[in-house]
Scaffold this motif. Sequence first.
Motif, PDB file in Angstrom:
ATOM      1  N   SER A 117       0.818  -1.198   0.000  1.00 20.09           N
ATOM      2  CA  SER A 117       0.000   0.000   0.000  1.00 20.09           C
ATOM      3  C   SER A 117       0.864   1.266   0.000  1.00 20.09           C
ATOM      4  N   ARG A 121       3.350   5.264  -6.054  1.00 22.55           N
ATOM      5  CA  ARG A 121       2.638   6.525  -6.237  1.00 22.55           C
ATOM      6  C   ARG A 121       2.666   7.363  -4.966  1.00 22.55           C
ATOM      7  N   GLU A 122       3.856   7.866  -4.684  1.00 16.45           N
ATOM      8  CA  GLU A 122       4.027   8.605  -3.438  1.00 16.45           C
ATOM      9  C   GLU A 122       3.097   9.804  -3.390  1.00 16.45           C
ATOM     10  N   ARG A 126       1.262   9.170   2.079  1.00 12.44           N
ATOM     11  CA  ARG A 126       1.984   7.894   2.152  1.00 12.44           C
ATOM     12  C   ARG A 126       3.377   8.063   2.714  1.00 12.44           C
ATOM     13  N   THR A 127       4.068   9.123   2.263  1.00 14.28           N
ATOM     14  CA  THR A 127       5.408   9.383   2.791  1.00 14.28           C
ATOM     15  C   THR A 127       5.336   9.567   4.294  1.00 14.28           C
ATOM     16  N   ILE A 129       2.995   8.474   6.401  1.00 14.83           N
ATOM     17  CA  ILE A 129       2.651   7.236   7.107  1.00 14.83           C
ATOM     18  C   ILE A 129       3.864   6.318   7.180  1.00 14.83           C
ATOM     19  N   PHE A 130       4.618   6.270   6.092  1.00 14.30           N
ATOM     20  CA  PHE A 130       5.796   5.400   6.076  1.00 14.30           C
ATOM     21  C   PHE A 130       6.811   5.843   7.143  1.00 14.30           C
ATOM     22  N   PHE A 132       6.231   7.597   9.725  1.00 16.75           N
ATOM     23  CA  PHE A 132       5.569   7.430  11.007  1.00 16.75           C
ATOM     24  C   PHE A 132       5.693   5.981  11.493  1.00 16.75           C
ATOM     25  N   VAL A 133       5.532   5.033  10.575  1.00 17.62           N
ATOM     26  CA  VAL A 133       5.650   3.617  10.941  1.00 17.62           C
ATOM     27  C   VAL A 133       7.097   3.286  11.294  1.00 17.62           C
ATOM     28  N   LEU A 134       8.038   3.913  10.582  1.00 14.08           N
ATOM     29  CA  LEU A 134       9.454   3.597  10.843  1.00 14.08           C
ATOM     30  C   LEU A 134       9.900   4.000  12.242  1.00 14.08           C
ATOM     31  N   ARG A 181       8.847  -3.234   1.703  1.00 15.92           N
ATOM     32  CA  ARG A 181       8.574  -2.110   0.822  1.00 15.92           C
ATOM     33  C   ARG A 181       9.761  -1.865  -0.100  1.00 15.92           C
TER      34      ARG A 181
END
Lengths: 258, 317
Positions: A117, A121-122, A126-127, A129-130, A132-134, A181
Amino acid sequence: MLDAAALTTPRVAVARRGSGARKNGHWAWKYLRIGAVTLLCVIWLLPVIFVVMASMKNSDAMFSKHGLISIPTSITWSNFSQAWSEGSMGTYMRNSAIITVIKVPLAITIESLLAYSLAYRESRLRTFIFGFVLVGMIFPPQAALVPLHSLLQDWHIFNSWVGLILVYLGFGLPFGTLLLRGFFRTVPRELHEAARVDGAGPLRILWRIVVPMSWPAIAALAIFDTVWTWNEFLFAELFITNSNLRPVQAGLVALNGQ
Amino acid sequence: MTGVAGARLGGAALSSPRPRSAKWWDRQRLRKVNWVIGLIALPGLAAYGIAIVYPIIDTVYTSLFNWNILSGVHQFVGLGNYTEFFHDATFRQAAENTATWTVIFVPSVLALGLLVALWLNRPFRGRTIVRVVFYLPFVLSNVAAGLMWVFMYYPTIGAMDTLTRNIGLGDVEFLASPHLALYSVLIAFLWQGVGAMMIIFLAGLQSIPEELLEAAEVAGATTWQRLRLVTIPLLRESFIVSGSLALIMSLNVFNIIYVMTQGGPGDYTQVLGTLTYFDSFQFGEFGQGSAVAGVLVLIVLLLGVSFIRRAARNNYA
């Protein structure tokens, strides 16, 4: 061996002058080096060796002079069977095995979905959230204990594998998502678009194209995750108080306390 | 065949302005795709939210209270828990120990890991076995490794004590001495960490083109010069990854201390990561324990955020 390999390559001159000829010259050097390497390995593994030796001794032999470091004179296997049955190591290991077998595939599934997900298509979202998850990758687990303790109790999944697995899923997510990813993005875009035009939806593309092309990463993650789940101690110790449900690392500590 | 050709065409067309052949339902389908893409993120984000995001927020919130679950006190004190740290000897001890631990652990584990990697990067027979041997402690759980080292340090009959007695140092209380306990545990932690660093450095070393080292050798560089001027600069990326990993490992350390000394003797092996646990779950001081956790999270985030940015950026490449 070395020289033969060096001869077949054009680098022969350098290889000879370097590590090859000089040190392998005399046979005595060779054995001396093998001996030194072996010695170093043994020293490095001493903590493991002593424990394995101690595990084969009865308590009289162990607490005698040099008991912990001497080579066992007679091998006692009863320690293992005792730990297995009376010490419940059998139960602990079975518990951990079940937890690992459920957690790892589940984790890889949700991590693949999230990674896919976030892979293309950044958009700013999405950037964000990514990233944030890291952050979860460096987050100290101890800092989550008090809130999780209350949360699991409120949801009535304290002292249950459901709660434990839920926590494991969350803490394993950042690394798994990062790894997958990165790998998913190496799948050529053209393949996606081809599949899309042929009428495949995102889930089908993920399952039929992206996942099969990322097997090495998924296998690596599965191994890493299995070791991690098996070795996890803190949550297991705190969130499982029923000794019949206890995973192996917490069981080890409990057994050591006896 | 035509299918593939059509797919290629369509693929190219999708990224450019809408193709003439697009039907009215194409747009609708794309919207549905976006919707599905958003939906599949949810299970992961939900787990992440429950296990990590909610706890961060709740920890910060809880740290604003004087809350003891044993005595039942529950009272808002604002930043009181944090200001109290300036006078709290235990907290100071834990903060100092965390700093000592990190300052010693990070450089030593990197140096040892690099040394072992340099050695195991040279070809010799049995190299793979030696690599496995040095990696093995990292695969062991902290609990197993900790217990093994408790055996090593066992008073009187343990290996280390036997060694010190035989070289004339007498009995040493490795885990019971206030001055030694922290370093004794640190050695066990180093023993585990070296393998992880070794693997990262080995991967880095293998990506260095051999031609460079050969060129340096032909140009007359000594071994030390080759290491300093070619190998180490080219290991930059490995240093960043292993350094960040070591830093985070050492700041978040908990298991091995918990297993080996429980923070004792006194509070001499207490670090921030263990203090938050003992405050919360031994003394029931949920508020104070959360404040310690808050400080730890702040330090980890401040020092680790550049690593996260880097990981994110590299992942985009």
